[in-house]
Write an enzyme that holds these catalytic residues in place. Sequence first.
Site, PDB file in Angstrom:
ATOM      1  N   LYS A  52      36.317 -33.197  23.478  1.00  0.00           N
ATOM      2  CA  LYS A  52      35.809 -33.006  22.117  1.00  0.00           C
ATOM      3  C   LYS A  52      36.875 -33.384  21.106  1.00  0.00           C
ATOM      4  CE  LYS A  52      32.636 -29.323  23.394  1.00  0.00           C
ATOM      5  NZ  LYS A  52      32.580 -27.886  23.693  1.00  0.00           N
ATOM      6  N   GLN A  96      34.143 -22.103  22.342  1.00  0.00           N
ATOM      7  CA  GLN A  96      33.730 -22.575  23.659  1.00  0.00           C
ATOM      8  C   GLN A  96      33.177 -21.405  24.489  1.00  0.00           C
ATOM      9  OE1 GLN A  96      33.764 -25.784  24.736  1.00  0.00           O
ATOM     10  NE2 GLN A  96      33.213 -25.357  26.838  1.00  0.00           N
ATOM     11  N   ASP A 119      27.613 -25.494  16.352  1.00  0.00           N
ATOM     12  CA  ASP A 119      26.880 -25.296  17.604  1.00  0.00           C
ATOM     13  C   ASP A 119      25.442 -24.841  17.336  1.00  0.00           C
ATOM     14  OD1 ASP A 119      27.913 -25.847  20.092  1.00  0.00           O
ATOM     15  OD2 ASP A 119      28.977 -23.943  20.300  1.00  0.00           O
TER      16      ASP A 119
HETATM   17  N1  LIG Z   1      30.015 -23.323  22.411  1.00  0.00           N
HETATM   18  C1  LIG Z   1      29.703 -24.202  23.359  1.00  0.00           C
HETATM   19  N2  LIG Z   1      28.982 -25.298  23.041  1.00  0.00           N
HETATM   20  C2  LIG Z   1      28.669 -26.219  23.996  1.00  0.00           C
HETATM   21  O1  LIG Z   1      28.001 -27.228  23.704  1.00  0.00           O
HETATM   22  C3  LIG Z   1      29.132 -26.016  25.329  1.00  0.00           C
HETATM   23  C4  LIG Z   1      29.880 -24.867  25.594  1.00  0.00           C
HETATM   24  N3  LIG Z   1      30.141 -23.983  24.602  1.00  0.00           N
HETATM   25  N4  LIG Z   1      30.307 -24.620  26.851  1.00  0.00           N
HETATM   26  C5  LIG Z   1      30.067 -25.556  27.932  1.00  0.00           C
HETATM   27  C6  LIG Z   1      28.843 -26.401  27.720  1.00  0.00           C
HETATM   28  C7  LIG Z   1      28.846 -27.674  28.515  1.00  0.00           C
HETATM   29  N5  LIG Z   1      28.960 -28.745  27.559  1.00  0.00           N
HETATM   30  C8  LIG Z   1      29.118 -30.088  27.867  1.00  0.00           C
HETATM   31  C9  LIG Z   1      29.538 -31.025  26.947  1.00  0.00           C
HETATM   32  C10 LIG Z   1      29.770 -32.337  27.296  1.00  0.00           C
HETATM   33  C11 LIG Z   1      29.587 -32.768  28.590  1.00  0.00           C
HETATM   34  C12 LIG Z   1      29.879 -34.177  28.954  1.00  0.00           C
HETATM   35  O2  LIG Z   1      30.411 -34.944  28.177  1.00  0.00           O
HETATM   36  N6  LIG Z   1      29.556 -34.609  30.184  1.00  0.00           N
HETATM   37  C13 LIG Z   1      29.810 -35.947  30.690  1.00  0.00           C
HETATM   38  C14 LIG Z   1      30.778 -35.951  31.855  1.00  0.00           C
HETATM   39  C15 LIG Z   1      32.024 -35.137  31.657  1.00  0.00           C
HETATM   40  C16 LIG Z   1      32.819 -34.999  32.954  1.00  0.00           C
HETATM   41  O3  LIG Z   1      33.000 -36.000  33.659  1.00  0.00           O
HETATM   42  O4  LIG Z   1      33.233 -33.868  33.231  1.00  0.00           O
HETATM   43  C17 LIG Z   1      28.510 -36.556  31.204  1.00  0.00           C
HETATM   44  O5  LIG Z   1      27.593 -35.790  31.496  1.00  0.00           O
HETATM   45  O6  LIG Z   1      28.467 -37.774  31.320  1.00  0.00           O
HETATM   46  C18 LIG Z   1      29.143 -31.854  29.512  1.00  0.00           C
HETATM   47  C19 LIG Z   1      28.908 -30.534  29.155  1.00  0.00           C
HETATM   48  C20 LIG Z   1      28.972 -28.218  26.321  1.00  0.00           C
HETATM   49  N7  LIG Z   1      28.886 -26.901  26.335  1.00  0.00           N
END
Ligand SMILES: Nc1nc(=O)c2c([nH]1)NC[C@@H]1CN(c3ccc(C(=O)N[C@@H](CCC(=O)O)C(=O)O)cc3)C=[N+]21
Length: 291
Positions: A52, A96, A119
């Site tokens: 991020k 987070q 968020d």
């Molecule tokens: N307050 C809060 N807001 C959130 O939005 C929040 C959170 N907490 N806690 C955790 C979850 C999970 N989450 C993700 C964000 C980006 C990817 C992302 O970029 N994923 C990539 C791959 C990343 C990798 O390779 O690890 C993809 O799917 O292609 C995944 C999961 C946001 N979250």
Amino acid sequence: MTIIDGKAFALKLREKIAGAVRDIKSSCNIQPALAVVLVGEDPASQVYVRNKGIATEKAGMRSIEHKLAADASEDDVVSLVKKLNADEEVDGILVQLPLPDHISSERVINEIHPDKDVDGLTEANAGRLILGKTGLVPCTPQGSVMLAKSVRDNLSGLNAVVVGRSILVGKPLAMLLLAENCTVTMAHSRTKNLDEVCREADILCAAVGRPRMVEGRWVKEGATVIDVGINRIEEDGKTRLIGDVDFDSAKERAGAITPVPGGVGPMTIACLLRNTVIAAARRRGLGAVEV
Ligand SMILES: Nc1nc(=O)c2c([nH]1)NC[C@@H]1CN(c3ccc(C(=O)N[C@@H](CCC(=O)O)C(=O)O)cc3)C=[N+]21
Ligand SMILES: NC(=O)C1=CN([C@@H]2O[C@H](COP(=O)(O)OP(=O)(O)OC[C@H]3O[C@@H](n4cnc5c(N)ncnc54)[C@H](OP(=O)(O)O)[C@@H]3O)[C@@H](O)[C@H]2O)C=CC1
Ligand SMILES: [Mg+2]
């Protein structure tokens, strides 16, 4: 069958956001800033927070990271949030999740000023979403709907099934699909005959947290499948990231499907940046931004 390229879509969106940030900078000499609060050392959370931060800076915004120890008290986290609320330079605040068990995420989240709640999780923004008022919309649901709309020019009248009813994903996603005039079914762990319910879906969204739970047999021929799940599993001696949908069988029936990785995940980050620039423009009275 189309594999929906969330990564490419997110990159395009991030370029537009960077453009809006440049406009704000050149016309008002303001640099939008996103503050991310991380409590504890969960490795997956650290990766997200780092990604991020990088994306925020690439979009030309300032990234502020606050890392607290795993044994920080609820009051410590609340004090930090209050400080960020009062900080004129901070446009967006993201705490987070999950927080350590001794901290109430409900209390912490609701301390965030709604106009900085990028968020979209505060009671104020959840209420605005239900009432159809202007607010900040949760990022993952927002990105999921953008991807669905990228392959279907009109969602109106389609049957949408959302599996999962969390505050972070399932519930707001159902609200957004309703706002698109879908006929929405919210399914969850007590839903009977889930496979049959899913087979009615023109738009099938899985936000469950169970690897490959949604099988190809559950997918209606030609349906748009949005896989929100992010599951880290050990397979063939390797760590892999997979969704809540069994991609290989589902793609045989779907008209379009998002992959994991490279689907909804990158959209979540892009929409977080989008919310941050929108929050900055609104709070600082700069007029609407088109992103
Ligand atoms: N307050 C809060 N807001 C959130 O939005 C929040 C959170 N907490 N806690 C955790 C979850 C999970 N989450 C993700 C964000 C980006 C990817 C992302 O970029 N994923 C990539 C791959 C990343 C990798 O390779 O690890 C993809 O799917 O292609 C995944 C999961 C946001 N979250
Ligand atoms: N791509 C991204 O950017 C993001 C991805 N995620 C991922 O999305 C998934 C869901 O996350 P989140 O909503 O936070 O998860 P939660 O654990 O908060 O919610 C899971 C939901 O799934 C339902 N559920 C659980 N088991 C079943 C089952 N067997 N059948 C039907 N429904 C079931 C639960 O139902 P009940 O309410 O009845 O218990 C609950 O509503 C996870 O894989 C997560 O990692 C999350 C955030 C962002
Ligand atoms: Mg907790």
